[in-house]
Design an enzyme around this catalytic site. Structure first.
Site, PDB file in Angstrom:
ATOM      1  N   SER A  16       1.037  -1.081   0.094  1.00 54.30           N
ATOM      2  CA  SER A  16      -0.055   0.052  -0.162  1.00 54.30           C
ATOM      3  C   SER A  16       0.821   1.185   0.046  1.00 54.30           C
ATOM      4  CB  SER A  16      -0.971   0.079   1.377  1.00 54.30           C
ATOM      5  OG  SER A  16      -0.158  -0.019   2.267  1.00 54.30           O
ATOM      6  N   ALA A  54      -2.876   1.378  -7.132  1.00 60.90           N
ATOM      7  CA  ALA A  54      -2.622   0.836  -8.195  1.00 60.90           C
ATOM      8  C   ALA A  54      -2.430  -0.630  -8.464  1.00 60.90           C
ATOM      9  CB  ALA A  54      -1.268   1.723  -8.603  1.00 60.90           C
ATOM     10  N   MET A  56       0.397  -4.777  -6.245  1.00 58.48           N
ATOM     11  CA  MET A  56      -0.348  -4.183  -5.936  1.00 58.48           C
ATOM     12  C   MET A  56      -0.198  -3.191  -5.048  1.00 58.48           C
ATOM     13  SD  MET A  56      -4.404  -5.289  -4.695  1.00 58.48           S
ATOM     14  CE  MET A  56      -4.731  -6.413  -5.978  1.00 58.48           C
ATOM     15  N   GLU A  57      -0.906  -2.094  -5.355  1.00 55.74           N
ATOM     16  CA  GLU A  57      -0.661  -0.965  -4.044  1.00 55.74           C
ATOM     17  C   GLU A  57      -1.867  -0.458  -3.429  1.00 55.74           C
ATOM     18  OE1 GLU A  57       2.099   0.477  -2.760  1.00 55.74           O
ATOM     19  OE2 GLU A  57       3.644   0.029  -3.951  1.00 55.74           O
ATOM     20  N   CYS A  58      -2.170  -1.163  -2.455  1.00 53.55           N
ATOM     21  CA  CYS A  58      -3.833  -1.213  -2.062  1.00 53.55           C
ATOM     22  C   CYS A  58      -3.947   0.074  -1.378  1.00 53.55           C
ATOM     23  CB  CYS A  58      -4.400  -2.459  -1.509  1.00 53.55           C
ATOM     24  SG  CYS A  58      -3.765  -2.827   0.280  1.00 53.55           S
TER      25      CYS A  58
END
Ligand code: ZN
Length: 359
Positions: free
Chosen positions: A214, A218, A322-324
Site C-alpha cells: 500500500s 494501483a 498491488m498498491e492497495c
C-alpha cells in the site's frame, strides 16, 4: 476489530490449517527472521505440492503497510470457508461463483505468505509506525548502529544500482542509515528476502507472483527497472553494455525489453484486477508498468520475472505489485474496505489463471 499483530497472523493461519486440513497445508519457511521469528505461509488447493500450478501472494514486505497481511489472512479464510461450504464469495458488487471457487481449488495451488517481514511488523506496530525495512543491525564504522534493509530493494535483479543505473535515477540507497530504501550489503543478504527466493525455487509450478503493498492505489506489473519496449531484446537488465543508462524516464537510450505476449498478459491480468476492485466500492486503481511510480532495483516482482531471463531453465513467472488503498494505516473500518478490494482482485485473478495451462 483492529489490525492483527504478527502473533495473531501466525495463529490465524495455523488455525486455518487445522480447521481446513483437507484444503490447505501450513508451510514453514526455511529462514527465521533476523530476530529469530518463524515465518509461515499457507498452501491452498485440493492437491498441494511443489509441482502444482501455483500463484504466489505475498504481503507485509514493507512493515508500515499494515493492510496487506490482514487482507491475505482474511482472503485465505474466505477461500477455505467457501470451498468447504460449497459457496461463492461476494465483495460489494464483485462476485465469484461456487463453481469458480471449486475450479480454483481443483486446478491449482494458492501459496499465501501473509507477513514476509515479521520483525518490521512488530517494530512498526509497537515502536515506530513509519518503519518500512526489516530490523537487521548495521554496525557503523564510528561504533554506532543503524537498523534495517529495504527487502524490496534486496532481491538479485539489477541490485548493484550504482553500476547498473544512471546516477540518481533509481529509488535505492547504499547508505545503511537510510530510513527507507537501503539495499543491503549484498543481493539477498536478508533471511526474509531468501524466504521469498525459496518460495520461487521450491514451487516450480509457480507462474504468477503478486506482492501486495500500500498505498497508491494501483496495480503495477513488470518492469520497474525502466520504461518497457518490445523490439530490442539486447536492451535488457543483464547486458553490461547498458550499465549506467537505466532508470531515466522518457528517454530512448535505455528501455527494458519485454516479450510482447508477456506485456499483453501482464496488462490483461492487471486490468482484470482493477476492474474487479472497482466493483467493490467504485475505487479506481491505476494500471501500469511499475516504472511509472519510480525506477526500482532489487524489487521482488521484477526478481520473480527476471529469473527466467537470467536462467532459461527456470520457469517464467509474471510479476505484479498491488498498491492497495490510500493510506498505510487507516482506521480499521476503512482497512476492511481495502481488504475487500484486495480479496476481490486476488480471487478473480486465481479464477482466471486456474483455466490457463502451464508449460
Ligand atoms: Zn511497499
Amino acid at each position: 476489530m483492529s489490525y492483527l499483530n504478527f502473533e495473531e497472523i501466525t495463529t490465524g493461519i495455523q488455525l486455518l490449517a487445522t480447521e481446513y486440513g483437507d484444503f490447505c497445508d501450513l508451510v514453514t519457511l526455511p529462514h527465521t527472521s533476523v530476530e529469530t521469528r518463524q515465518v509461515h505461509a499457507l498452501a491452498l488447493g485440493d492437491t498441494r505440492g511443489p509441482d502444482m500450478k501455483t500463484v504466489i501472494y505475498v504481503g507485509g514486505v514493507h512493515a508500515r503497510e499494515w493492510i496487506p497481511p490482514d487482507a491475505l489472512v482474511y482472503l485465505a479464510a474466505d477461500l477455505l470457508e467457501a470451498r468447504k461450504g460449497g459457496t461463492g464469495l461476494t465483495y460489494g458488487e464483485a462476485r465469484i461463483t461456487a463453481d469458480e471457487i471449486s475450479q480454483i481449488f481443483a486446478n491449482m495451488q494458492l501459496l499465501i505468505l501473509p507477513c514476509a517481514n515479521p520483525d518490521g511488523r512488530v517494530y512498526s506496530q509497537e515502536v515506530d509506525p513509519d518503519w518500512r525495512k526489516n530490523r537487521v543491525p548495521n554496525p557503523m564504522p564510528d561504533g554506532g548502529m543503524c537498523h534495517g534493509v529495504d527487502l524490496n530493494r534486496n532481491f538479485d535483479v539489477a541490485w548493484d544500482f550504482r553500476r547498473t543505473f544512471a546516477p540518481n535515477a533509481v529509488s535505492a540507497s547504499d547508505d545503511p542509515c537510510h530510513k527507507y530504501i537501503y539495499v543491503g550489503p549484498e543481493a539477498a543478504s536478508e533471511p526474509e528476502t531468501r524466504n521469498i527466493v525459496w518460495l520461487l525455487d521450491h514451487y516450480t509450478g509457480a507462474r504468477w507472483y503478486l506482492d501486495i503493498h500500500s498505498a497508491v492505489p494501483a496495480v503495477f506489473h513488470n518492469w520497474g527497472l525502466d520504461d518497457i519496449q518490445t523490439d530490442t531484446p539486447e536492451m535488457n537488465f543483464l547486458n553490461p553494455a547498458h550499465d549506467g543508462q537505466r532508470g531515466i524516464a522518457g528517454d530512448t537510450a535505455y528501455r527494458e525489453f519485454i516479450e510482447e505476449a508477456d506485456a499483453a498478459e501482464l496488462l490483461r491480468l492487471s486490468q482484470l484486477m482493477a476492474k474487479e476492485i472497482h466493483k467493490v466500492r467504485g475505487d479506481d486503481y491505476e494500471v501500469s508498468a511499475a516504472f511509472s511510480l519510480y525506477a526500482t532495483s532489487g524489487a521482488s516482482d521484477d526478481y520473480a520475472y527476471s529469473r527466467h531471463h537470467a536462467n532459461q531453465d527456470k520457469p517464467k513467472v509474471l510479476g505484479f505489485t498491488m498498491e492497495c488503498g490510500h493510506d498505510f494505516q487507516p482506521e480499521f473500518n476503512e482497512a476492511e474496505n481495502v481488504m475487500r478490494e484486495v480479496s476481490a482482485a486476488l480471487v478473480k485473478f486465481a479464477a482466471d489463471v486456474s483455466t490457463t495451462a502451464i508449460a
